[in-house]
Design a protein around this motif. Structure first.
Motif, mmCIF file in Angstrom:
data_model
loop_
_atom_site.group_PDB
_atom_site.id
_atom_site.type_symbol
_atom_site.label_atom_id
_atom_site.label_comp_id
_atom_site.label_asym_id
_atom_site.label_seq_id
_atom_site.Cartn_x
_atom_site.Cartn_y
_atom_site.Cartn_z
ATOM 1 N N ASP A 196 0.826 -1.222 0.000
ATOM 2 C CA ASP A 196 0.000 0.000 0.000
ATOM 3 C C ASP A 196 0.852 1.260 0.000
ATOM 4 O O ASP A 196 0.336 2.354 -0.237
ATOM 5 C CB ASP A 196 -0.909 0.024 1.240
ATOM 6 C CG ASP A 196 -2.033 -1.002 1.166
ATOM 7 O OD1 ASP A 196 -2.472 -1.325 0.042
ATOM 8 O OD2 ASP A 196 -2.456 -1.492 2.240
ATOM 9 N N GLU A 197 2.142 1.127 0.303
ATOM 10 C CA GLU A 197 3.001 2.288 0.513
ATOM 11 C C GLU A 197 3.597 2.830 -0.786
ATOM 12 O O GLU A 197 3.950 2.065 -1.694
ATOM 13 C CB GLU A 197 4.149 1.936 1.465
ATOM 14 C CG GLU A 197 3.707 1.637 2.880
ATOM 15 C CD GLU A 197 4.885 1.363 3.799
ATOM 16 O OE1 GLU A 197 4.816 1.748 4.979
ATOM 17 O OE2 GLU A 197 5.873 0.762 3.339
ATOM 18 N N ARG A 199 6.883 4.605 -2.037
ATOM 19 C CA ARG A 199 8.252 4.731 -1.541
ATOM 20 C C ARG A 199 9.169 5.349 -2.593
ATOM 21 O O ARG A 199 8.840 5.418 -3.779
ATOM 22 C CB ARG A 199 8.775 3.369 -1.095
ATOM 23 C CG ARG A 199 7.862 2.662 -0.077
ATOM 24 C CD ARG A 199 8.629 1.779 0.858
ATOM 25 N NE ARG A 199 9.496 2.553 1.743
ATOM 26 C CZ ARG A 199 10.374 2.004 2.561
ATOM 27 N NH1 ARG A 199 10.514 0.690 2.602
ATOM 28 N NH2 ARG A 199 11.139 2.751 3.340
ATOM 29 N N ALA A 228 0.119 9.723 4.529
ATOM 30 C CA ALA A 228 0.005 8.341 4.051
ATOM 31 C C ALA A 228 -0.959 8.320 2.846
ATOM 32 O O ALA A 228 -1.838 9.172 2.753
ATOM 33 C CB ALA A 228 -0.537 7.460 5.175
ATOM 34 N N PRO A 229 -0.741 7.379 1.918
ATOM 35 C CA PRO A 229 0.123 6.200 1.952
ATOM 36 C C PRO A 229 1.566 6.463 1.513
ATOM 37 O O PRO A 229 2.353 5.529 1.434
ATOM 38 C CB PRO A 229 -0.561 5.241 0.975
ATOM 39 C CG PRO A 229 -1.204 6.142 -0.026
ATOM 40 C CD PRO A 229 -1.643 7.349 0.750
ATOM 41 N N ARG A 230 1.915 7.744 1.219
ATOM 42 C CA ARG A 230 3.327 8.018 0.994
ATOM 43 C C ARG A 230 4.022 7.910 2.344
ATOM 44 O O ARG A 230 3.445 8.244 3.389
ATOM 45 C CB ARG A 230 3.545 9.421 0.418
ATOM 46 C CG ARG A 230 4.958 9.618 -0.150
ATOM 47 C CD ARG A 230 5.235 11.087 -0.385
ATOM 48 N NE ARG A 230 6.455 11.333 -1.128
ATOM 49 C CZ ARG A 230 7.678 11.311 -0.630
ATOM 50 N NH1 ARG A 230 7.864 10.997 0.644
ATOM 51 N NH2 ARG A 230 8.725 11.585 -1.385
ATOM 52 N N VAL A 231 5.237 7.437 2.326
ATOM 53 C CA VAL A 231 5.996 7.281 3.563
ATOM 54 C C VAL A 231 7.291 8.081 3.439
ATOM 55 O O VAL A 231 7.648 8.530 2.343
ATOM 56 C CB VAL A 231 6.293 5.790 3.855
ATOM 57 C CG1 VAL A 231 5.002 5.011 4.001
ATOM 58 C CG2 VAL A 231 7.174 5.180 2.775
ATOM 59 N N HIS A 365 -2.023 -0.420 4.819
ATOM 60 C CA HIS A 365 -0.857 -0.883 5.580
ATOM 61 C C HIS A 365 0.339 0.001 5.233
ATOM 62 O O HIS A 365 0.978 -0.163 4.198
ATOM 63 C CB HIS A 365 -0.564 -2.345 5.231
ATOM 64 C CG HIS A 365 0.526 -2.946 6.060
ATOM 65 N ND1 HIS A 365 0.468 -3.040 7.442
ATOM 66 C CD2 HIS A 365 1.733 -3.480 5.711
ATOM 67 C CE1 HIS A 365 1.564 -3.604 7.901
ATOM 68 N NE2 HIS A 365 2.356 -3.877 6.879
ATOM 69 N N THR A 366 0.623 0.970 6.108
ATOM 70 C CA THR A 366 1.714 1.924 5.872
ATOM 71 C C THR A 366 2.611 2.003 7.108
ATOM 72 O O THR A 366 2.698 3.055 7.760
ATOM 73 C CB THR A 366 1.154 3.321 5.525
ATOM 74 O OG1 THR A 366 0.276 3.746 6.589
ATOM 75 C CG2 THR A 366 0.378 3.295 4.221
ATOM 76 N N HIS A 368 5.703 2.330 7.554
ATOM 77 C CA HIS A 368 6.848 3.242 7.536
ATOM 78 C C HIS A 368 6.439 4.702 7.762
ATOM 79 O O HIS A 368 7.307 5.576 7.827
ATOM 80 C CB HIS A 368 7.610 3.123 6.210
ATOM 81 C CG HIS A 368 8.340 1.827 6.067
ATOM 82 N ND1 HIS A 368 7.807 0.738 5.398
ATOM 83 C CD2 HIS A 368 9.555 1.420 6.532
ATOM 84 C CE1 HIS A 368 8.663 -0.263 5.437
ATOM 85 N NE2 HIS A 368 9.730 0.111 6.118
ATOM 86 N N ASN A 369 5.138 4.972 7.857
ATOM 87 C CA ASN A 369 4.693 6.340 8.138
ATOM 88 C C ASN A 369 4.309 6.432 9.612
ATOM 89 O O ASN A 369 3.313 5.834 10.028
ATOM 90 C CB ASN A 369 3.511 6.740 7.261
ATOM 91 C CG ASN A 369 3.244 8.238 7.309
ATOM 92 O OD1 ASN A 369 3.282 8.852 8.376
ATOM 93 N ND2 ASN A 369 2.972 8.842 6.173
ATOM 94 N N TYR A 429 -2.717 5.753 -8.080
ATOM 95 C CA TYR A 429 -2.869 4.976 -6.858
ATOM 96 C C TYR A 429 -4.115 4.095 -6.980
ATOM 97 O O TYR A 429 -5.116 4.509 -7.582
ATOM 98 C CB TYR A 429 -2.963 5.889 -5.629
ATOM 99 C CG TYR A 429 -2.751 5.122 -4.348
ATOM 100 C CD1 TYR A 429 -1.478 4.706 -3.990
ATOM 101 C CD2 TYR A 429 -3.827 4.746 -3.543
ATOM 102 C CE1 TYR A 429 -1.266 3.949 -2.841
ATOM 103 C CE2 TYR A 429 -3.631 3.994 -2.399
ATOM 104 C CZ TYR A 429 -2.344 3.593 -2.060
ATOM 105 O OH TYR A 429 -2.132 2.828 -0.944
#
Length: 480
Positions: A196-197, A199, A228-231, A365-366, A368-369, A429
């Motif tokens: 979902d991320e 990166r 989110a979903p950008r991390v 599911h993110t 890393h954020n 996305y």
């Protein structure tokens, strides 16, 4: 009062009472002395009485507050409104001089001392928050975007042939406009979807550096805190890349001070590669009014270059507000806020996950954020095309601020560049979604109220969508 005045007071009021008052005064002065000696954020916060005493002591050191001062220049700290003077504690001269925002002002010893102390205290906080090897920083009376511009303009003096800035895409206007305002051409590196991320595409960034030529690249402009979903960007890999090609690296750490993960990324990036400066907002990280930022770096000479690039003197308001805030909280108070934010982030994630399940959606599911979360809105899009935009409006009218509904396919042109899928950090996305963030200062009540109102809005929209579906015309027998 000084000791002589206390002695004189004993001739008017009982000496025992005066001695008691003198001891109380010494308690305030002891805190001030420790601050001046250590130049670090005090572990425990100060009382308002101590802070106001200290600020008044600083104010009487400025020439506009000298008894019998005769000002015949064009800038003499004159203020027409007593309300304005009180609002600024009569610290009117601002900070810096015409050639350097960090320079000492002859007319304003108190304001200059305030400026130096604030910079020292925030440097201490940055180290405490995770960037232990940071060497220097200063408060600038501009928000994050213009502070980034100042960094780019400083780099121009070092790299006069550079025209381009390599920028892993993040759909936020001010950081993009910061590059354009400085006169550079942003080279947008699209993100890659991993689960979902969204990166960083480090390989694509390296290809751009090689294609353009390292000498024509001003810097890599990366990001930590984001929706989110950008991390957060892969700072270690980007920093290594910058060291390899001798390209500067500026990090937009807008609201990353509150996140140990974001600060760790900066610390690690500087350890394994190259980070020249990182910029963070005062309002988002320290709960101050909008209008200030902190520019920090790992090479004191470069940070000083940035401060000297700022033209003219500057407002002392952000420095004053930050000093008051840090003295009020103390290091322990700020640590407590950061700890509470982490706990409420976990709570928000849990509650959004439950809500998503109840409505046939899912929490993206993110992992890393560390600040922002996103919940899919696939079902809502299927119910009614306009329901997505209606949801954002409904939440706003119900006083849920900060939540962002992201619709797919939106286009936005900024400075001649067209972003497809704007607000989603990606051209394509897979699903629409709604954002929510657990930022410093958020409370459990904020989470509870947000979830309750979001749930009610989703139920209302789906209820309204069913009659529309039932009355839609049947397909023609000849339709395929």
């Amino acid at each position: 009062m000084n000791s002589e005045n206390f002695t004189l007071s004993e001739k008017i009021v009982s000496a025992s009472y005066i001695r008691q008052a003198s001891e109380a005064r010494r308690g305030h002065e002891q805190l001030i002395r420790q601050l001046l000696e250590q130049r670090k954020c005090p572990e425990e916060g100060w009382s308002e009485a101590t802070i106001e005493l200290f600020l008044n002591e600083l104010a009487v050191m400025d020439s506009n507050n000298f008894l019998g001062n005769c000002g015949v220049g064009e800038r003499e700290g004159r203020v027409a409104s007593n309300m304005v003077a009180r609002r600024h504690y009569r610290l009117i001269h601002g900070i810096g001089r015409s050639g350097d925002i960090a320079a000492i002002q002859p007319k304003a010893a108190g304001s200059s001392l305030l400026n130096k102390l604030t910079n020292s205290l925030v440097l201490d906080i940055l180290k405490m928050a995770g960037v232990r090897s940071v060497k220097s920083c200063f408060v600038v009376p501009m928000a994050t975007g213009m502070s980034l511009t100042l960094c780019f303009l400083t780099l121009r003096q070092r790299r006069p042939k550079a025209r381009y800035i390599i920028w892993p895409r993040i759909d936020q206007k001010s950081c993009f406009k910061a590059m354009i305002t400085a006169g550079f051409v942003p080279i947008v590196v699209e993100n890659v979807l991993e689960g979902d991320e969204l990166r960083t595409d480090v390989d694509a960034a390296e290809r751009k550096i090689c294609e353009l030529g390292a000498e024509s690249v001003l810097c890599v402009h990366s990001t930590t805190s984001c929706f989110a979903p950008r991390v957060p960007d892969r700072l270690e890999e980007l920093a290594t890349l910058c060291a390899k090609y001798d390209v500067p690296h500026i990090v937009n750490n807008a609201y990353g001070v509150q996140s140990s993960k974001c600060m760790h990324l900066i610390q690690q990036g500087a350890r394994v590669g190259r980070i020249d400066a990182f910029v963070q907002s005062l309002d988002k990280n320290f709960m101050l009014p909008v209008g200030g930022a902190v520019i920090a770096g790992f090479e004191e000479a470069f940070v000083q270059e940035i401060s000297k690039t700022y033209p003219g003197r500057a407002s002392a308001s952000p420095s004053l507000d930050l000093l008051i805030t840090l003295l009020t909280l103390g290091a322990s108070g700020y640590k407590k806020l950061l700890s509470e934010r982490k706990e409420i982030y976990a709570l928000l994630a849990e509650e959004l996950k439950k809500l998503a399940s109840a409505h046939g959606e899912r929490l993206l599911h993110t992992p890393h954020n560390p600040i922002s979360l996103a919940m899919s809105l696939d079902g809502l899009r299927a119910d009614c095309d306009q329901a997505l935009t209606q949801l954002g409006a409904m939440l706003f009218t119900r006083q849920v601020s900060g939540a962002r509904v992201v619709v797919l396919g939106k286009e936005q042109s900024i400075g001649g560049h067209t972003f497809r899928g704007f607000m989603s950090h990606s051209e394509s996305y897979p699903c629409p979604y709604i954002n929510a963030a657990a930022a410093v200062g958020i409370t459990r009540d904020d989470v509870a109220v947000c979830i309750k109102r979001l749930d009610k809005c989703l139920k209302t929209l789906r209820k309204e969508a069913k009659p529309l579906q039932s009355t839609s015309p049947l397909p023609s027998p000849n339709s395929s």
